[in-house]
Design a protein around this motif. Structure first.
Motif, PDB file in Angstrom:
ATOM      1  N   THR A  39      39.908  38.925  97.795  1.00 31.69           N
ATOM      2  CA  THR A  39      39.142  37.765  98.242  1.00 31.69           C
ATOM      3  C   THR A  39      40.121  36.693  98.672  1.00 31.69           C
ATOM      4  OG1 THR A  39      37.249  36.347  97.774  1.00 31.69           O
ATOM      5  CG2 THR A  39      38.884  36.560  96.013  1.00 31.69           C
ATOM      6  N   TRP A  91      36.891  32.519 102.010  1.00 30.73           N
ATOM      7  CA  TRP A  91      35.686  33.352 101.915  1.00 30.73           C
ATOM      8  C   TRP A  91      34.721  32.824 100.864  1.00 30.73           C
ATOM      9  CZ3 TRP A  91      37.948  38.990 101.511  1.00 30.73           C
ATOM     10  CH2 TRP A  91      38.552  39.329 102.720  1.00 30.73           C
ATOM     11  N   PHE A 114      32.634  36.091  99.180  1.00 25.22           N
ATOM     12  CA  PHE A 114      32.746  37.383  99.837  1.00 25.22           C
ATOM     13  C   PHE A 114      33.889  38.150  99.186  1.00 25.22           C
ATOM     14  CE2 PHE A 114      30.645  34.710 102.887  1.00 25.22           C
ATOM     15  CZ  PHE A 114      29.747  35.536 103.524  1.00 25.22           C
TER      16      PHE A 114
END
Length: 50
Positions: A22, A26, A37
């Motif tokens: 990650t 994000w 995300f």
């Protein structure tokens, strides 16, 4: 950035960041809304939304 997420997401995000799964860009936190995300492995595009 990850400090804005509640547990257990905060710890999971820290581990995912350390593993390259990650990125701060994000992840979004505003008030009680949280969106992150995740990628299945380092270098992959994000595929899972939490």
């Amino acid at each position: 950035m990850f400090d804005e997420f509640p547990e257990p997401a905060r710890s999971q995000l820290a581990v995912a960041f350390a593993e390259g799964r990650t990125r701060p860009e994000w992840c979004f936190a505003e008030g009680r809304a949280h969106l992150a995300f995740w990628a299945p492995f380092a270098g992959a595009d994000p595929v899972i939304v939490r």
